[in-house]
Design an enzyme around this catalytic site. Structure first.
Site, PDB file in Angstrom:
ATOM      1  CE  LYS A  94      -4.494  -1.451   1.562  1.00  0.00           C
ATOM      2  NZ  LYS A  94      -4.338  -2.863   1.979  1.00  0.00           N
ATOM      3  CD  GLU A 116     -10.134   4.910   1.489  1.00  0.00           C
ATOM      4  OE1 GLU A 116      -9.943   6.115   1.218  1.00  0.00           O
ATOM      5  OE2 GLU A 116      -9.519   3.986   0.932  1.00  0.00           O
ATOM      6  CB  SER A 382      -0.129  -8.198  -0.917  1.00  0.00           C
ATOM      7  OG  SER A 382      -0.905  -9.005  -0.053  1.00  0.00           O
TER       8      SER A 382
END
Ligand SMILES: *Cc1c(COP(=O)(O)O)cnc(C)c1O
Length: 400
Positions: A94, A116, A382
């Site tokens: 991310k 968010e 990930s």
């Protein structure tokens, strides 16, 4: 930065019949301003140099492509390589997107960024980007998620972000997104909204994909160096779809099998899952036309997954498009399968994966076993599992 492999998305952000920009008029100027800025800076050498330097020295790129010898030998099938996004600063892919958007916000002259977050991973990544660039940061989070993820809430506050509780609706991610969009509508002048995945109104699905495509560009070079050829199969988990498209994108023109793995939760028939392709239908949600878990009247259904990062009712529009073109196959792993894979990877390789990534590992285990030893699979790891060990202990009935 490569923009598009073929002729999509079009000027309005349509991936075939998916995507687009379904927002109130009040948000249009902000989206158009963002689109213009992105189109300018993605070709700006100074911006790209700054981003590349931070990818290297701050995020820790390139992340390794690791040959998982023990897992490969245990399964006796295809060679398994892991793309180690778990080794990125803050523990997951991310940050690739959050840092890039924070830099872009700075170039756009914004003094405030908002985001968010569900489990808090994207909130932490965004707060990190804000701290780095010296921009004020506010994170919207449902009160239910705040309660479940208190450690990440504290992390965001340590990083200097304001965490604002959203106490409406289901008090989770989708309500936090609504609040962030509302804030953006009111404060477009000085505020940039850092969306965390390849979803929402144009240009987010395109821009976030481009920022995450570094994963596949690196993996392509790394596998060519290690094996002198391209892999036979790529596997990644699909929440909104950013780590998966990030890996797949650089390989789309090659004839390679690609598998996206959604959250099967407690099984499709239980209704408690987040497998949009197995159980959803076409709909419009949070600015975007895509596959959506909804009832026959179009009400968005509640979702469930053991991994918070996969627990969302819709999926990025590019995935729908590439599925229609038969470029990517989609399957799911259940909570039970993901938990098993979480333990298998920990024990065989000494790597504790994020529960999201464990869904990809679960599919990798099935696929590798059915392929000859001469074949090669890359699985996108990930994120790392530190954030999940407490939850796994709880599920196993262990008191920490
Ligand atoms: C958020 C998250 C995901 C799911 O998001 P995508 O946009 O589908 O990549 C997957 N893995 C980890 C570790 C995450 O934090």
């Amino acid at each position: 930065m490569e923009n598009k492999p073929g002729k999509y998305p079009d000027m309005k952000g349509h991936f075939g019949q998916y995507g687009g920009r379904f927002v109130p008029e009040t948000l249009m100027p902000a989206l158009i301003e963002l689109e213009k800025a992105y189109n300018k800076y993605k070709k700006d050498r100074t911006f790209l140099n700054e981003l590349e330097a931070l990818q290297k020295d701050f995020i820790g790129r390139p992340t390794p492509l690791y040959f998982a010898r023990n897992l490969t030998e245990a399964l006796g099938g295809a060679k398994i390589y892991l793309k180690r996004e778990d080794l990125c600063h803050t523990g997951a892919h991310k940050i690739n997107n959050a840092i890039a958007q924070a830099l872009l916000a700075k170039r756009m002259g914004k003094t405030r960024i908002i985001a968010e977050t569900g489990a808090g991973q994207h909130g932490v990544a965004t707060a990190t980007g804000a701290a780095l660039t010296g921009i004020e940061c506010e994170i919207y989070m449902g009160s239910e998620d705040i309660r479940r993820q208190s450690l990440n809430v504290f992390r965001m506050r340590l990083l200097g972000a304001k965490v604002t509780e959203v106490n409406v609706g289901s008090k989770t991610l989708k309500d936090a997104i609504n609040e962030a969009l509302r804030d953006w509508t009111t404060n477009v002048g000085n505020t940039h909204y850092v969306l965390g995945t390849v979803f929402g109104p144009h240009p987010y699905p395109l821009m976030v994909r481009d920022f995450q495509s570094v994963i596949g560009r690196e993996a392509r070079q790394q596998i060519l160096k290690a094996e002198k050829r391209l892999p036979d199969c790529l596997i990644a988990c699909v929440g909104g779809g950013s780590n998966s498209i990030g890996l797949f994108h650089a390989f789309l023109k090659d004839n390679i099998k690609m598998i996206g793995v959604e959250a099967g939760g407690e099984g499709i028939r239980s209704g408690r899952h987040a497998a949009r392709f197995a159980g959803g239908s076409l709909g419009i949600f949070q600015g975007c036309k895509s596959y959506l878990l909804q009832d026959k009247d179009g009400n968005v259904l509640g979702t469930h997954s053991v991994s918070a990062g996969l627990d969302y009712a819709s999926v990025g529009p590019e995935h729908c498009y590439l599925r229609d073109l038969n470029k990517i196959e989609y399957t799911y792993a259940t909570d039970t399968e993901a938990l098993k894979a979480f333990e298998v990877l920990s024990k065989t390789e000494g790597i504790i994966p994020a529960l999201e990534s464990a869904h990809a590992i679960a599919e990798g285990i099935k696929t590798a076993s059915s392929m000859p030893r001469s074949s090669i699979i890359i699985i996108n790891l990930s994120g790392r599992g530190d954030k999940d060990v407490q939850e796994v202990a709880r599920i196993k009935g262990i008191n920490l």
